[in-house]
Design an enzyme around this catalytic site. Structure first.
Site, mmCIF file in Angstrom:
data_model
loop_
_atom_site.group_PDB
_atom_site.id
_atom_site.type_symbol
_atom_site.label_atom_id
_atom_site.label_comp_id
_atom_site.label_asym_id
_atom_site.label_seq_id
_atom_site.Cartn_x
_atom_site.Cartn_y
_atom_site.Cartn_z
ATOM 1 N N THR A 114 15.022 -16.123 -10.906
ATOM 2 C CA THR A 114 15.798 -17.045 -11.730
ATOM 3 C C THR A 114 16.213 -16.379 -13.036
ATOM 4 O O THR A 114 15.551 -15.445 -13.510
ATOM 5 C CB THR A 114 14.962 -18.305 -12.053
ATOM 6 O OG1 THR A 114 15.628 -19.103 -13.024
ATOM 7 C CG2 THR A 114 13.599 -17.923 -12.613
ATOM 8 N N ASP A 115 17.282 -16.876 -13.632
ATOM 9 C CA ASP A 115 17.682 -16.367 -14.944
ATOM 10 C C ASP A 115 16.729 -16.803 -16.045
ATOM 11 O O ASP A 115 16.744 -16.253 -17.150
ATOM 12 C CB ASP A 115 19.113 -16.796 -15.277
ATOM 13 C CG ASP A 115 19.329 -18.300 -15.273
ATOM 14 O OD1 ASP A 115 18.383 -19.050 -14.952
ATOM 15 O OD2 ASP A 115 20.459 -18.741 -15.583
ATOM 16 N N GLU A 116 15.860 -17.766 -15.749
ATOM 17 C CA GLU A 116 14.948 -18.273 -16.780
ATOM 18 C C GLU A 116 13.892 -17.255 -17.203
ATOM 19 O O GLU A 116 13.241 -17.425 -18.241
ATOM 20 C CB GLU A 116 14.301 -19.575 -16.314
ATOM 21 C CG GLU A 116 15.312 -20.688 -16.130
ATOM 22 C CD GLU A 116 14.680 -22.026 -15.824
ATOM 23 O OE1 GLU A 116 13.684 -22.380 -16.496
ATOM 24 O OE2 GLU A 116 15.175 -22.720 -14.918
ATOM 25 N N TYR B 51 6.488 -22.054 -15.616
ATOM 26 C CA TYR B 51 7.348 -21.751 -14.471
ATOM 27 C C TYR B 51 8.001 -20.385 -14.620
ATOM 28 O O TYR B 51 7.853 -19.501 -13.778
ATOM 29 C CB TYR B 51 8.416 -22.831 -14.295
ATOM 30 C CG TYR B 51 9.599 -22.375 -13.472
ATOM 31 C CD1 TYR B 51 9.404 -21.864 -12.192
ATOM 32 C CD2 TYR B 51 10.892 -22.420 -13.971
ATOM 33 C CE1 TYR B 51 10.484 -21.409 -11.426
ATOM 34 C CE2 TYR B 51 11.968 -21.988 -13.228
ATOM 35 C CZ TYR B 51 11.764 -21.484 -11.954
ATOM 36 O OH TYR B 51 12.808 -21.029 -11.215
ATOM 37 N N LYS C 34 7.429 -16.740 -12.567
ATOM 38 C CA LYS C 34 8.519 -16.078 -11.845
ATOM 39 C C LYS C 34 8.734 -14.666 -12.377
ATOM 40 O O LYS C 34 8.979 -13.731 -11.609
ATOM 41 C CB LYS C 34 9.815 -16.888 -11.962
ATOM 42 C CG LYS C 34 9.841 -18.160 -11.128
ATOM 43 C CD LYS C 34 9.669 -17.881 -9.634
ATOM 44 C CE LYS C 34 10.864 -17.168 -9.040
ATOM 45 N NZ LYS C 34 10.703 -16.954 -7.571
#
Length: 332
Positions: free
Chosen positions: A121-123, A148, A152
């Site tokens: 994810t870009d997060e 989260y 990741k």
């Protein structure tokens, strides 16, 4: 790659990939999914039995993972705990699935020398200032802000280390925010769409100024398949469709496209540590592998998504009341 193992294939993005891959290739797809609250077998209904198999299982189950990996040509790893609000309430499942689960999978892929693609994810990059012209690239330093996104980020680093230390035949992709069919009603866009269907005013965190870079799940699926087939081992590719919108703009568009006044929403308590802005630069994917999104217009993709939720109430209705009850307890 005639046999592909897809982890988390009963979830939102995974199930969209399964549908896409079955339509665009002649591969046989095996899905392993734990069927937590976010997994839904109805998302895989009607798939051809001669080319699709479902296995109810946990990606931390080493014997099962090894058995399924050995029988496959490639593993596409979607399985993840992925909801920020839930990670703030109870981080432990995110460690179990995102870290230990990924470790179990890459060990199996290493043991049997299988092609491995890791969905991220870009997060993991944290956030950008609202007025910053920059976008995330493959060289942006990691700066996760929630349980989260930090788990990741940890899983990404495990894959990179296994490539370098053990020769794992892996690629990684970091994607911007997905929307489309089969997304749980706890998520931002389907929550607002289903609220409007029910005659309820959409809910907007804080002032709604947070910016997300949206991509339709079909475009994410096509990018993953492109990377799986043509990506260079050890490389990371960012997937995005230039779909930056503020949360307020998204709510207003949903209301407008569904025949309601653009200001017919209400503000609710903002999420703790809410990232300001995500933005993806997908130049590498587009120039190196020739990929481009089909839904280049966010409005077109949104219309497609609204229609799906209107036509598939039986899919999302059983989860709606419980989801809204949980949000109500949180003041959101």
């Amino acid at each position: 790659m005639k046999r592909i193992l897809v982890t988390g294939g009963a979830g939102f993005i995974g199930s969209n990939f399964v549908h896409y891959a079955l339509a665009e290739t002649d591969a046989h797809i095996t899905v392993i999914d734990k069927l937590t609250y976010a997994g839904n077998l109805d998302s895989l209904a009607g798939l051809p039995s001669d080319r699709f198999e479902f296995v109810h299982g946990d990606i931390t189950d080493e014997p099962l993972v090894e058995k399924l990996t050995e029988a496959s040509d490639a593993v596409v790893h979607y399985a993840a705990e992925s909801h920020n609000d839930n990670s703030l309430h109870d981080p432990r499942p995110f460690l179990d699935t995102n870290i230990i689960g990924t470790y179990t999978l890459i060990q199996a892929a290493r043991k049997f020398n299988k092609r491995f693609h890791h969905i991220s994810t870009d997060e993991v990059y944290g956030d950008l200032a609202i007025d910053d012209p920059a976008r995330f690239t493959e060289n942006t330093p990691y700066n996760p802000s929630s349980p989260y996104s930090s788990t990741k980020a940890g899983s990404d680093l495990l894959v990179r280390a296994w490539v370098r230390s053990f020769g794992l035949q892996a690629t990684i992709s970091n994607c911007s925010n997905n929307y489309g069919p089969y997304q749980h009603v706890e998520k931002f866009i389907p929550r607002q769409i289903t609220n409007v269907i029910d005659g309820v005013r959409p809910k907007l965190y804080g002032a709604g100024e947070n910016v997300r870079d949206w991509i339709h799940a079909d475009d994410h699926s096509s990018a993953v398949l492109t990377i799986l087939e043509h990506g260079r081992i050890g490389e990371t590719y960012l997937i995005g469709a230039d779909g930056e919108k503020t949360n307020k703009e998204v709510v207003e568009l949903i209301l407008e496209r569904m025949g309601r006044d653009r200001d017919d929403f209400e503000h609710v308590t903002d999420r703790p540590g809410h990232d300001l802005r995500y933005a993806i630069d997908s130049t590498k994917l587009r120039t190196e592998l020739g990929w481009k999104p089909r839904f280049s217009s966010f409005e077109t993709g949104l219309d497609n998504t609204i229609k799906w939720y209107m036509d598939n109430e039986s899919w999302w209705r059983p989860r709606k009341a419980e989801t809204e009850s949980r949000y109500l307890e949180q003041g959101q």
